[in-house]
Write a protein that holds these residues in place. Structure first.
Motif, PDB file in Angstrom:
ATOM      1  N   ARG A   1       0.845  -1.189   0.000  1.00 38.96           N
ATOM      2  CA  ARG A   1       0.000   0.000   0.000  1.00 38.96           C
ATOM      3  C   ARG A   1       0.884   1.244   0.000  1.00 38.96           C
ATOM      4  O   ARG A   1       1.883   1.277   0.733  1.00 38.96           O
ATOM      5  CB  ARG A   1      -0.847   0.029   1.269  1.00 38.96           C
ATOM      6  CG  ARG A   1      -1.932  -1.004   1.294  1.00 38.96           C
ATOM      7  CD  ARG A   1      -3.053  -0.563   0.371  1.00 38.96           C
ATOM      8  NE  ARG A   1      -4.287  -1.246   0.708  1.00 38.96           N
ATOM      9  CZ  ARG A   1      -5.092  -1.798  -0.187  1.00 38.96           C
ATOM     10  NH1 ARG A   1      -4.783  -1.780  -1.473  1.00 38.96           N
ATOM     11  NH2 ARG A   1      -6.212  -2.358   0.189  1.00 38.96           N
ATOM     12  N   GLY A   2       0.481   2.234  -0.775  1.00 35.35           N
ATOM     13  CA  GLY A   2       1.287   3.446  -0.840  1.00 35.35           C
ATOM     14  C   GLY A   2       2.247   3.412  -2.016  1.00 35.35           C
ATOM     15  O   GLY A   2       2.942   4.379  -2.284  1.00 35.35           O
ATOM     16  N   TRP A   3       2.275   2.279  -2.720  1.00 31.93           N
ATOM     17  CA  TRP A   3       3.189   2.127  -3.852  1.00 31.93           C
ATOM     18  C   TRP A   3       2.445   2.115  -5.180  1.00 31.93           C
ATOM     19  O   TRP A   3       2.901   1.532  -6.163  1.00 31.93           O
ATOM     20  CB  TRP A   3       4.017   0.844  -3.700  1.00 31.93           C
ATOM     21  CG  TRP A   3       4.946   0.914  -2.527  1.00 31.93           C
ATOM     22  CD1 TRP A   3       4.587   1.073  -1.215  1.00 31.93           C
ATOM     23  CD2 TRP A   3       6.373   0.849  -2.544  1.00 31.93           C
ATOM     24  NE1 TRP A   3       5.717   1.110  -0.436  1.00 31.93           N
ATOM     25  CE2 TRP A   3       6.813   0.962  -1.208  1.00 31.93           C
ATOM     26  CE3 TRP A   3       7.324   0.676  -3.564  1.00 31.93           C
ATOM     27  CZ2 TRP A   3       8.166   0.942  -0.864  1.00 31.93           C
ATOM     28  CZ3 TRP A   3       8.667   0.645  -3.215  1.00 31.93           C
ATOM     29  CH2 TRP A   3       9.073   0.779  -1.878  1.00 31.93           C
ATOM     30  N   GLY A   4       1.255   2.713  -5.185  1.00 30.30           N
ATOM     31  CA  GLY A   4       0.524   2.787  -6.446  1.00 30.30           C
ATOM     32  C   GLY A   4      -0.574   1.757  -6.562  1.00 30.30           C
ATOM     33  O   GLY A   4      -1.043   1.466  -7.660  1.00 30.30           O
ATOM     34  N   THR A   5      -1.039   1.220  -5.426  1.00 30.87           N
ATOM     35  CA  THR A   5      -2.035   0.148  -5.493  1.00 30.87           C
ATOM     36  C   THR A   5      -3.399   0.670  -5.958  1.00 30.87           C
ATOM     37  O   THR A   5      -4.166  -0.061  -6.560  1.00 30.87           O
ATOM     38  CB  THR A   5      -2.211  -0.537  -4.131  1.00 30.87           C
ATOM     39  OG1 THR A   5      -2.618   0.437  -3.163  1.00 30.87           O
ATOM     40  CG2 THR A   5      -0.920  -1.171  -3.679  1.00 30.87           C
ATOM     41  N   GLY A   6      -3.686   1.939  -5.667  1.00 31.10           N
ATOM     42  CA  GLY A   6      -4.966   2.508  -6.110  1.00 31.10           C
ATOM     43  C   GLY A   6      -4.952   2.703  -7.614  1.00 31.10           C
ATOM     44  O   GLY A   6      -5.879   2.299  -8.317  1.00 31.10           O
ATOM     45  N   GLY A   7      -3.886   3.315  -8.112  1.00 27.35           N
ATOM     46  CA  GLY A   7      -3.741   3.488  -9.555  1.00 27.35           C
ATOM     47  C   GLY A   7      -3.744   2.144 -10.248  1.00 27.35           C
ATOM     48  O   GLY A   7      -4.384   1.955 -11.285  1.00 27.35           O
TER      49      GLY A   7
ATOM     50  N   VAL B   1      12.556   2.909 -10.626  1.00 33.64           N
ATOM     51  CA  VAL B   1      12.397   1.518 -10.190  1.00 33.64           C
ATOM     52  C   VAL B   1      10.940   1.096  -9.967  1.00 33.64           C
ATOM     53  O   VAL B   1      10.533   0.014 -10.379  1.00 33.64           O
ATOM     54  CB  VAL B   1      13.248   1.207  -8.939  1.00 33.64           C
ATOM     55  CG1 VAL B   1      14.692   0.980  -9.321  1.00 33.64           C
ATOM     56  CG2 VAL B   1      13.146   2.315  -7.914  1.00 33.64           C
ATOM     57  N   ASN B   2      10.148   1.955  -9.338  1.00 39.70           N
ATOM     58  CA  ASN B   2       8.780   1.516  -9.065  1.00 39.70           C
ATOM     59  C   ASN B   2       7.935   1.503 -10.338  1.00 39.70           C
ATOM     60  O   ASN B   2       7.060   0.657 -10.495  1.00 39.70           O
ATOM     61  CB  ASN B   2       8.124   2.379  -7.986  1.00 39.70           C
ATOM     62  CG  ASN B   2       6.970   1.661  -7.323  1.00 39.70           C
ATOM     63  OD1 ASN B   2       7.075   0.464  -7.036  1.00 39.70           O
ATOM     64  ND2 ASN B   2       5.876   2.350  -7.117  1.00 39.70           N
TER      65      ASN B   2
ATOM     66  N   HIS C   1       6.536   3.342   1.970  1.00 42.96           N
ATOM     67  CA  HIS C   1       6.473   4.068   0.695  1.00 42.96           C
ATOM     68  C   HIS C   1       7.321   5.336   0.742  1.00 42.96           C
ATOM     69  O   HIS C   1       7.678   5.872  -0.297  1.00 42.96           O
ATOM     70  CB  HIS C   1       5.008   4.386   0.331  1.00 42.96           C
ATOM     71  CG  HIS C   1       4.668   5.841   0.307  1.00 42.96           C
ATOM     72  ND1 HIS C   1       4.443   6.568   1.447  1.00 42.96           N
ATOM     73  CD2 HIS C   1       4.535   6.713  -0.717  1.00 42.96           C
ATOM     74  CE1 HIS C   1       4.183   7.823   1.130  1.00 42.96           C
ATOM     75  NE2 HIS C   1       4.232   7.949  -0.176  1.00 42.96           N
ATOM     76  N   PHE C   2       7.678   5.772   1.944  1.00 47.70           N
ATOM     77  CA  PHE C   2       8.522   6.976   2.015  1.00 47.70           C
ATOM     78  C   PHE C   2       9.922   6.721   1.463  1.00 47.70           C
ATOM     79  O   PHE C   2      10.698   7.652   1.289  1.00 47.70           O
ATOM     80  CB  PHE C   2       8.546   7.520   3.446  1.00 47.70           C
ATOM     81  CG  PHE C   2       7.252   8.206   3.793  1.00 47.70           C
ATOM     82  CD1 PHE C   2       6.951   9.454   3.255  1.00 47.70           C
ATOM     83  CD2 PHE C   2       6.304   7.591   4.585  1.00 47.70           C
ATOM     84  CE1 PHE C   2       5.738  10.075   3.528  1.00 47.70           C
ATOM     85  CE2 PHE C   2       5.095   8.211   4.861  1.00 47.70           C
ATOM     86  CZ  PHE C   2       4.812   9.456   4.329  1.00 47.70           C
ATOM     87  N   LYS C   3      10.217   5.451   1.170  1.00 47.30           N
ATOM     88  CA  LYS C   3      11.489   5.149   0.506  1.00 47.30           C
ATOM     89  C   LYS C   3      11.444   5.512  -0.971  1.00 47.30           C
ATOM     90  O   LYS C   3      12.476   5.622  -1.618  1.00 47.30           O
ATOM     91  CB  LYS C   3      11.795   3.651   0.641  1.00 47.30           C
ATOM     92  CG  LYS C   3      12.042   3.208   2.053  1.00 47.30           C
ATOM     93  CD  LYS C   3      12.383   1.723   2.115  1.00 47.30           C
ATOM     94  CE  LYS C   3      11.175   0.855   1.923  1.00 47.30           C
ATOM     95  NZ  LYS C   3      11.429  -0.576   2.133  1.00 47.30           N
ATOM     96  N   LEU C   4      10.243   5.645  -1.517  1.00 47.23           N
ATOM     97  CA  LEU C   4      10.140   5.971  -2.950  1.00 47.23           C
ATOM     98  C   LEU C   4      10.626   7.393  -3.193  1.00 47.23           C
ATOM     99  O   LEU C   4      10.544   8.245  -2.308  1.00 47.23           O
ATOM    100  CB  LEU C   4       8.679   5.882  -3.400  1.00 47.23           C
ATOM    101  CG  LEU C   4       8.086   4.502  -3.596  1.00 47.23           C
ATOM    102  CD1 LEU C   4       6.595   4.622  -3.910  1.00 47.23           C
ATOM    103  CD2 LEU C   4       8.799   3.775  -4.726  1.00 47.23           C
ATOM    104  N   PRO C   5      11.137   7.657  -4.401  1.00 51.94           N
ATOM    105  CA  PRO C   5      11.580   9.024  -4.686  1.00 51.94           C
ATOM    106  C   PRO C   5      10.415  10.001  -4.579  1.00 51.94           C
ATOM    107  O   PRO C   5       9.291   9.690  -4.977  1.00 51.94           O
ATOM    108  CB  PRO C   5      12.110   8.948  -6.113  1.00 51.94           C
ATOM    109  CG  PRO C   5      11.551   7.702  -6.693  1.00 51.94           C
ATOM    110  CD  PRO C   5      11.338   6.764  -5.545  1.00 51.94           C
ATOM    111  N   HIS C   6      10.665  11.143  -4.010  1.00 50.14           N
ATOM    112  CA  HIS C   6       9.675  12.211  -3.900  1.00 50.14           C
ATOM    113  C   HIS C   6      10.261  13.504  -4.453  1.00 50.14           C
ATOM    114  O   HIS C   6       9.953  14.580  -3.971  1.00 50.14           O
ATOM    115  CB  HIS C   6       9.273  12.415  -2.435  1.00 50.14           C
ATOM    116  CG  HIS C   6       8.302  11.397  -1.911  1.00 50.14           C
ATOM    117  ND1 HIS C   6       8.667  10.143  -1.509  1.00 50.14           N
ATOM    118  CD2 HIS C   6       6.952  11.452  -1.735  1.00 50.14           C
ATOM    119  CE1 HIS C   6       7.602   9.474  -1.090  1.00 50.14           C
ATOM    120  NE2 HIS C   6       6.543  10.240  -1.232  1.00 50.14           N
ATOM    121  N   TYR C   7      11.156  13.397  -5.453  1.00 48.85           N
ATOM    122  CA  TYR C   7      11.880  14.622  -5.817  1.00 48.85           C
ATOM    123  C   TYR C   7      11.037  15.628  -6.573  1.00 48.85           C
ATOM    124  O   TYR C   7      11.357  16.813  -6.586  1.00 48.85           O
ATOM    125  CB  TYR C   7      13.201  14.321  -6.524  1.00 48.85           C
ATOM    126  CG  TYR C   7      13.154  13.399  -7.722  1.00 48.85           C
ATOM    127  CD1 TYR C   7      12.728  13.867  -8.961  1.00 48.85           C
ATOM    128  CD2 TYR C   7      13.580  12.077  -7.617  1.00 48.85           C
ATOM    129  CE1 TYR C   7      12.713  13.019 -10.060  1.00 48.85           C
ATOM    130  CE2 TYR C   7      13.565  11.231  -8.718  1.00 48.85           C
ATOM    131  CZ  TYR C   7      13.139  11.697  -9.932  1.00 48.85           C
ATOM    132  OH  TYR C   7      13.115  10.876 -11.018  1.00 48.85           O
TER     133      TYR C   7
END
Lengths: 177, 304, 350
Positions: B52-58, B83-84, C321-327
């Motif tokens: 969750r938080g990694w694009g699961t809604g999209g 990467v994601n 998810h805060f590990k993902l890029p947020h740039y």
């Protein structure tokens, strides 16, 4: 992991939804279903829905999806096959609330697309104004809808003519030209 | 009737991953989202094989939209090979055999985190934005039930007040990304954390946009030709990021949203955030046949 | 083509995953079987949080995740998503649970008796270090009771109800097939009773403990007494299309009922049940349920606060998810910051 393949049902449901989605996103444009109104039922309905269906044969097919057949005042989807039936359903279908506009029902009903009075549509999905002829609609249909619903409450209409559909979501304003 | 009428042939995984009933629920909610632009529609939000938080809604919206002839582009922060984005794209082709592309012009379906591509989207394209927090009122009202009531009442006074306070305190509106916007004159939505640069691209656009928050279980839509107006005061115009005059040090592109790359010497270099547009610009400079589509911004200015 | 050369995202994620999996080594049916056997309570916890009862798959998920609980729960939940719903089982009633353990702290003895069952409650927690020296720790055999307790035990709350001691919560009569299902519908507030209990059942054990403990320490209004704690096995009764009810198997379940004196002068009850045996979870969950009514918005025991913040998959996913890029968002904020600084400078009189 083997690559999964779409079943014939998957293909029909995706096509039906694609047609419905664009019909609602661009009110007034005509889209094509694989076969007809029953495609919409199969793409949308299952045991988590409550449905009113006027036609007994369609009602049987809808019941087989697990959907509960209910009176129109409790339905989240209504499939009508006559103008009078659609008008009667529209009078009582849930309109949702400002808190939960998604609880406003979807009404699928017959119309003659491309003949009849010329209508002008404006609102989301439409660049300027969209003109379209629609026949076979019961007298006072759109007036009844606007009288019953205060946006964002509403009932979303899907007009079906054989395989062809036109969407009239609650967000669209319709005037007779 | 027997037990077998209740079941179905065994399959390790459904086409498009989600099972048929999950897709039907998504379809119902997506139709309602279109019918009430900008209004958050609650949905069950099934778990998918990503956190969750990694694009699961999209992802749930994309999986519902996938067709056998879909051509899918996935970007994160504007980049296709982030990467994601790579992980999501690989998953999509694993469960559907959808064709993949990096080129905005070729895509029928674009799933994105935090950016809208710089090339104009067409009427046959669908943009799916991943949304971490769907509630524009969260900063003024963390309780979701109360915030929902505020939307029902179109009670956006406190949101205006926050913007006004920023004006007074800092001389400008300090909202960075995820700038709140009024949709169809009725519902305030967060456009997801896209930069301010990208918000005008949703206003009276030709394409259809879905925004979906899997963790928070809300989805909403901006149909084509729908008003999306950032909240501004009549005497303080909406300001996008000051990137109009920056030049991409790799591709030479100018007038697009940039990534700032801190340099050893103390200064900054800039590169176009829309990575494939950058690649196309480099290819074109090298003399390869490349098509760059019409852009939302020309000469650093947004063209309606 | 400079972009591709410097990023190479696809190769990087492939190799990063390999690195992780290589460290875990091959996952064999034997490893999964051993995990299931050796760690039944961990398997129970994962099944509860995943809301999927399948000890083999739960053990597989634990093996695949190398014991990372959140990963294991996510694996199971994602698998659950792909499975069709075939039927809805009949509700499980307390008095029909095959009870292994059932205790009450509210009374010295209760109808049906206190049944300790399997527990470490009164054991001394001493590490069996002799195992590290090559010895086997063999548990002493159990001496069966002369008169075994009956498998089915009445509900204590039923006795209290008959004696006019408890405030019965308002009942909403719903056909079993129509009970709202939080895995099929969004959780909205005020939540239906079914949604609250289902959310507690699949909540994060640690999350419920943290918030439940805060209520026990005084951030809640009601101090719990354990009315009844039960570990047992429940029959999963489903209806054959021909109409006959039959048992599709048994599942291990835990349930706790806690109580405190309510404002009405009667006893209030809080309830929590989950798949598997997990006492901490159900006591903490029942305490939160007891405290939910009348809690102030935003308090750590208010229903919306509790249920949103103890969802294991959502909470853990958002955390990582805060590990993902947020740039891009960072760039946007930076621009506003610089803009404000420029505006400040402009205001300084020359």
């Amino acid at each position: 992991m083997a690559l999964p393949h779409p079943t014939p049902d998957d293909l029909r449901d995706t096509d039906a939804f694609e047609a419905l989605m664009w019909a609602m996103a661009r009110p007034g444009t005509v889209r094509s279903l694989p076969e007809g109104a029953a495609d919409l039922a199969l793409a949308l309905l299952d045991r988590e829905t409550r449905v009113h269906a006027e036609d007994p044969e369609l009602a049987r097919r809808i019941a087989a999806t697990g959907a509960a057949l209910v009176t129109p005042d409790r339905a989240d989807h209504a499939f009508c096959t006559t103008a009078a039936g659609a008008m009667a359903a529209l009078a009582v279908l849930p309109v949702g609330s400002a808190l939960y506009p998604d609880e406003g029902a979807t009404l699928v009903m017959p119309a003659i697309i491309g003949a009849g009075p010329l209508l002008g549509l404006t609102g989301p999905g439409i660049e300027g104004q969209c003109r379209l002829r629609l026949g076979g609609l019961p007298e006072g249909l759109l007036d009844l809808r606007s009288a019953r619903c205060r946006y964002p409450e509403g009932i979303d209409l899907v007009l079906v003519d054989g395989r062809r559909i036109v969407g009239l979501p609650r967000s669209v304003a319709v005037e007779v030209l | 009737m027997t037990l077998s009428t209740l079941t179905r042939p065994w399959a390790a995984i459904s086409w498009g991953f989600l099972d048929a009933s999950a897709k039907r629920e998504m379809r119902r909610k997506m139709i309602k989202a279109i019918a009430v632009p900008g209004c958050q529609m609650p949905y069950a939000s099934r778990e998918v094989p990503m956190a969750r938080g990694w694009g699961t809604g999209g992802l749930q919206v994309t999986l519902t939209l996938l067709r056998t002839d879909s051509v899918v582009k996935v970007i994160d922060q504007g980049a296709d090979d982030s990467v994601n984005a790579a992980s999501i794209r690989r998953f999509l082709s694993r469960v559907s055999a959808a064709a993949e592309t990096w080129d905005t012009l070729e895509a029928t379906l674009i799933q994105s985190r935090h950016r809208v591509p710089e090339e104009r989207l067409r009427e046959d394209q669908v943009l799916v934005l991943q949304v971490p927090n769907p509630e524009p009122l969260r900063p003024v009202q963390p309780n979701m039930s109360i915030a929902r009531q505020m939307h029902a009442d179109a009670d956006y006074g406190r949101l205006w007040l926050v913007l006004y306070e920023q004006m007074v305190r800092s001389g400008r509106i300090m909202q960075g990304a995820a700038y709140p916007a009024l949709v169809n004159g009725r519902h305030v939505m967060t456009p997801s954390p896209i930069p301010r640069w990208d918000v005008p691209k949703l206003h009276m656009a030709r394409h259809l946009t879905f925004l979906s928050a899997g963790r928070e279980k809300r989805l909403y839509a901006v149909p084509p030709f729908t008003r999306v107006e950032p909240l501004v005061f009549s005497d303080v115009p909406y300001k996008v990021e000051d990137h109009a005059d920056l030049v991409c040090h790799r591709s030479g592109l100018r007038g697009v949203f940039m990534n700032e790359i801190p340099q050893d010497g103390g200064g900054s270099a800039f590169e176009a955030s829309d990575s494939h547009l950058g690649i196309k610009a480099i290819r074109r400079a090298e003399g390869a046949a490349t098509t760059i589509g019409p852009m939302w911004y020309e000469e650093g200015r947004f063209r309606p | 083509m400079a972009y591709v050369a410097t990023r190479g995202g696809e190769r990087a994620i492939e190799q990063a995953e390999r690195l992780y999996r290589e460290a875990l080594g091959p996952i064999t049916p034997e490893r999964v079987a051993e995990l299931r056997l050796a760690l039944p309570l961990l398997v129970d916890r994962v099944m509860g949080e995943a809301s999927l009862y399948d000890p083999d798959l739960a053990a597989l998920a634990l093996a695949q995740a190398g014991g990372d609980l959140y990963e294991a729960v996510l694996l199971l939940r994602a698998w659950r998503t792909t499975q069709p719903r075939l039927t809805i089982a009949e509700p499980v009633r307390q008095a029909e649970i095959l009870t292994h353990r059932r205790i009450s702290a509210a009374f010295k003895d209760i109808p049906g008796g206190q049944i300790l069952g399997p527990t470490l409650d009164y054991a001394h927690r001493i590490l069996a270090t002799e195992v590290m020296e090559g010895e086997t720790f063999t548990p002493a055999p159990v001496t069966p009771a002369a008169t075994p307790a009956p498998a089915r035990q009445p509900s204590l709350a039923d006795w209290q109800r008959a004696n006019g001691l408890v405030a019965d919560p308002p009942r909403s009569e719903v056909a079993p097939d129509d009970i709202p299902d939080v895995t099929r519908e969004p959780l909205l507030f005020p939540a239906s009773r079914a949604h609250s209990l289902q959310s507690l059942a699949r909540a994060d054990t640690g999350g419920l403990l943290a918030l439940g403990y805060s209520a026990m320490r005084g951030y809640g209004n009601a101090h719990p007494t354990v009315n009844e704690l039960r570990l047992g096995e429940a029959e999963v009764m489903v209806r054959h299309p021909s109409g006959a009810l039959f048992s599709a198997g048994r599942v291990r379940v835990s349930q706790a009922e806690v109580t405190s004196k309510g404002k009405s002068g009667l006893l209030d009850l809080g309830f929590c049940a989950t798949f598997g045996w997990n006492e901490v979870k159900v006591i903490a969950g029942a305490t939160l349920d007891l405290n939910a009514s009348g809690a102030a918005k935003g308090s750590p025991v208010e229903e919306e606060f509790v249920l949103y913040h103890t969802e294991p998959v959502e909470a853990s996913g958002f955390c990582i998810h805060f590990k993902l890029p947020h740039y891009v968002t960072f760039q946007s904020s930076l621009d506003a910051l610089r803009g404000a600084k420029t505006a400040e400078k402009d205001e300084v009189p020359a």
